[in-house]
Design an enzyme around this catalytic site. Structure first.
Site, PDB file in Angstrom:
ATOM      1  N   CYS A  91       0.821  -1.213   0.000  1.00 39.56           N
ATOM      2  CA  CYS A  91       0.000   0.000   0.000  1.00 39.56           C
ATOM      3  C   CYS A  91       0.854   1.263   0.000  1.00 39.56           C
ATOM      4  O   CYS A  91       0.434   2.302  -0.535  1.00 39.56           O
ATOM      5  CB  CYS A  91      -0.953  -0.003   1.187  1.00 39.56           C
ATOM      6  SG  CYS A  91      -0.133  -0.166   2.784  1.00 39.56           S
ATOM      7  N   HIS A 169      -2.876   1.237   6.933  1.00 34.83           N
ATOM      8  CA  HIS A 169      -3.061   1.289   5.485  1.00 34.83           C
ATOM      9  C   HIS A 169      -2.814   2.710   4.988  1.00 34.83           C
ATOM     10  O   HIS A 169      -3.153   3.691   5.664  1.00 34.83           O
ATOM     11  CB  HIS A 169      -4.482   0.840   5.126  1.00 34.83           C
ATOM     12  CG  HIS A 169      -4.747   0.803   3.661  1.00 34.83           C
ATOM     13  ND1 HIS A 169      -3.977   0.085   2.776  1.00 34.83           N
ATOM     14  CD2 HIS A 169      -5.718   1.414   2.910  1.00 34.83           C
ATOM     15  CE1 HIS A 169      -4.452   0.238   1.557  1.00 34.83           C
ATOM     16  NE2 HIS A 169      -5.504   1.046   1.612  1.00 34.83           N
TER      17      HIS A 169
END
EC number: 3.4.19.12
Length: 729
Positions: A91, A169
């Protein structure tokens, strides 16, 4: 390549080095500390970190939830770079690529440019596969990750390690076609947050969206949760500061030209005096060299003993004879002193020598009245002049930054493209170009001429002022601007991001703390003493604010070029849309393929900003005025103060890059091998068992429960409950 991607920390230094490994030039990553304050300067995009709610990212799939803000039009989605995250732990790279590949003004380099061209028009899923199958990206990604911890033995797998670890994230906030988009690789479509207002930047809307998101996640308490982090992808500040320094040095040259032109206009008879004095200098120096012995200069002895020969010694010697050429280089340099001069430059004769300026400057002393000058002359008041050793010039020993400096040296000539009219023709040029400023007697007119001629050779070298000197007149060397001196600050590199960010950093850099915003300039203070007899008014920043030249040209002195007309009018250079100046004497040279230098980009951006604020109207030539010598000296002080300030900022950025690399080495180094080797050596020496026993005994004495000691609490509870029941009966 679907496996093996490691987790990355949310650190601006890590992301900055990752951008460099991707091959991108002119980009860095800064951390945002305060969402309430407005972002200064251009921002390419935001990278936002938050806590992920799912337990296992390795088994997750792209979310199929669609709401009103999701963009489902394939034409819009495929035209932007939006990729699904199909590889676990990727990510960070996805968020960074979502910012870089959606910005048209970034030099992506060969790797990302090839990927952008190859994936043009692809679906988000195909772009995700392209990222996962790019070995260059995976190698750069894993090169900045911590070593992966070893797996626990199977018999100790009673507790799930994944459940105990918190997952985070990264997502991106990018402006695309006038609208703010949130690009999350775990969602099937990008999120459109709409356009921003006409009177605001896109960063203002992005900050509001992020604050609302934090408030919803923390039940309306945005400052009670630290599970978020925000970083900004911005232009490389080293390039910005170097471009500003180029503009400032060109402007300093223009101000000196204006000052020189003013002296030539007001005193045309000085040229004849200058020529007559130049003809007398060779004879005086020749006679002085035949009569005076060779002595060592006291203030140059420490440097000469180490074999470091400075140009300042030659400059202080003036027109005196130099040492023989056959002298070995490790010997201290010998200079010829005029007759009667001592080691300290003080005349042994007890009768004081009246040191006066040339007649044209004494008659035009704006700081004193003629009555005061006559009194000083009768009293024999002289101005003491003590040689000042110039500070060490700034140099960066970093390998990768030296490569950048080589490119910058090639672009140094771009600053020479702007050349104003009315440049005076100086006399014979002295042989020194060491970047010092020397005000000697009696030819002060050549002060500005020599400094201008040396500055035209290399703008990266501090400009110098040099005049011829008669026999018996002491030399004075003053540095052109105050250099930032390194402070004995804490050199700990545990967290390089503590150095500070351009966006509201809570900690201030020690370099900036040691250097004021407007440091006093020894150049202008010394020139003001020579020209006007005082420098108190020029040393006060409050007085400079009310100076006419500083008030008119100060706001644009570091962002726009100054133009000196033939009639002595000094005005800022107005740029047109094509990037060429409205003045025919100052025109940037267009490079190949329409590329422009950093100086041109800085000037264009500065002019655009001044047009927005109403300071400059598009297409309207800027009016200029004539200033007095005192006003020009105040403007020169302002320019040199800005040069010192930007040099301190540039040095700070270079030091920050160095600490980023040190942190990266500490982060990526695998200490397991050293630990295992050390423990095995302790076991071989028979010391491991004793250390373990000592550690256990220390914990027992401190009251720490070990093993099953805490299970003894249950019988104690039953004993306490029996008397209570008996009392109830």
């Amino acid at each position: 390549m679907n496996k093996g991607w490691l987790e990355l920390e949310s650190d601006p230094g890590l992301f900055t080095l990752l951008v460099e490994d991707f091959g991108v030039k002119g980009v860095q990553v800064e951390e945002i500390y305060d969402l309430q304050s407005k972002c200064q300067g251009p921002v390419y995009g935001f990278i936002f970190l938050f806590k992920w709610i799912e337990e296992r990212r390795s088994r997750r799939k792209v979310s199929t939830l669609v709401d009103d803000t999701s963009v489902i039009d394939d034409d819009i989605v495929n035209n932007m770079f939006f990729a699904h995250q199909l590889i676990p732990n990727s990510c960070a790279t996805h968020a960074l690529l979502s910012v870089l590949l959606n910005c048209s003004s970034v030099d992506l380099g060969p790797t990302l440019s090839r990927m952008k061209d190859f994936t043009k028009g692809f679906s988000p899923e195909s772009k995700g596969y392209a990222i996962g199958n790019a070995p260059e990206l995976a190698k750069a990604h894993n090169s900045h990750a911590r070593p992966e911890p070893r797996h626990l033995p199977e018999k100790q797998n009673g507790l799930s390690a994944v459940r105990t670890m918190e997952a985070f994230h990264f997502v991106s906030y990018v402006p695309i076609t006038g609208r703010l988009f949130e690009l999350d690789g775990l969602k099937v479509y990008p999120i459109d947050h709409g356009p921003w207002g006409e009177d605001e930047e896109w960063t203002d809307k992005a900050r509001r969206v992020i604050m609302e998101r934090i408030g919803l996640a923390t039940a309306g308490e945005p400052y009670h949760d630290i599970r978020f982090n925000l970083m900004a992808v911005v232009p490389d500040r080293r390039i910005k500061y170097e471009a500003r320094l180029h503009v400032l040095k060109v402007n300093r040259q223009t101000v000196l030209e204006a000052l020189q032109q003013l002296i030539r206009v007001t005193q045309p008879e000085l040229i004849q005096t200058h020529k007559s004095q130049e003809s007398q200098l060779p004879e005086e120096s020749k006679s002085a060299s035949n009569k005076s012995p060779l002595v060592l200069e006291a203030n140059r002895a420490p440097a000469a003993s180490e074999g470091n020969h400075t140009d300042g010694a030659e400059e202080a010697a003036g027109s005196c004879a130099q040492a023989p050429s056959h002298s070995p280089p490790n010997k201290p340099k010998l200079v010829v002193k005029p007759p009667g001069s001592s080691l300290n430059g003080v005349h042994p004769n007890p009768t004081p020598i009246v040191q006066r300026l040339p007649a044209f400057l004494d008659n035009h002393n704006y700081a004193k009245s003629p009555m005061q000058e006559e009194e000083d002359l009768a009293a024999g008041v002289g101005r003491s002049r003590v040689p000042v050793r110039p500070p060490q010039q700034y140099s960066d020993d970093e390998d990768d930054y030296e490569d950048d400096e080589e490119d910058d040296v090639q672009n140094t000539n771009s600053a020479l493209r702007y050349k104003g009219k009315g440049t005076g023709k100086p006399g014979a040029l002295s042989g020194s170009a060491d970047g010092q400023l020397s005000v000697l007697q009696p030819n002060t007119i050549n002060v500005l001429a020599e400094k201008l001629k040396e500055s035209q050779k290399d703008l990266s070298i501090p400009l110098s002022i040099k005049t011829s000197s008669g026999a018996g007149s002491p030399a004075v060397a003053v540095p052109t601007h105050s250099q930032p001196s390194p402070t004995p600050s804490n050199e700990s590199t545990d967290t390089a991001s503590e150095i500070g960010s351009a966006f509201n950093s809570p900690l201030r850099s020690p370099i900036r703390s040691a250097n004021p915003t407007r440091p006093s300039s020894p150049v202008t203070s010394h020139i003001s003493k020579v020209l006007f007899g005082e420098d108190d008014s020029l040393l006060r920043v409050d007085c400079i604010r009310y100076n006419r030249a500083v008030r008119d040209l100060g706001p644009v002195i570091s962002t726009g070029l100054l133009h000196l007309a033939e009639d002595g009018v000094l005005s800022p250079l107005a740029l047109t849309e094509g990037g060429k100046g409205s003045s025919p004497s100052i025109r940037p040279i267009q490079g190949s393929q329409g590329s422009s230098s950093p100086v041109e980009k800085e000037v264009v951006e500065a002019t655009d900003s001044r047009e927005k604020t109403g300071m400059v109207r598009p297409g309207e030539p800027l009016s200029g005025e004539k200033y007095s010598p005192k006003e020009l000296l105040a403007l020169l002080k302002c320019v040199e103060a800005e040069i010192a300030n930007y040099e301190a900022c540039l040095k700070e950025e270079v030091e920050k890059r160095k600490k980023f690399k040190i942190d990266d080495q500490r982060r990526t180094h695998n200490y397991d091998e050293f630990i295992c080797t050390f423990i095995s050596m302790l076991a071989q020496e028979g010391m491991l068992a004793n250390l373990v026993e000592q550690n256990i005994s220390v914990r027992r004495r401190q009251g720490v429960s070990i093993g099953r000691l805490h299970k003894q609490r249950k019988p104690d509870r039953r004993k306490r409950s029996r008397p209570y029941k008996a009392k109830r009966q």
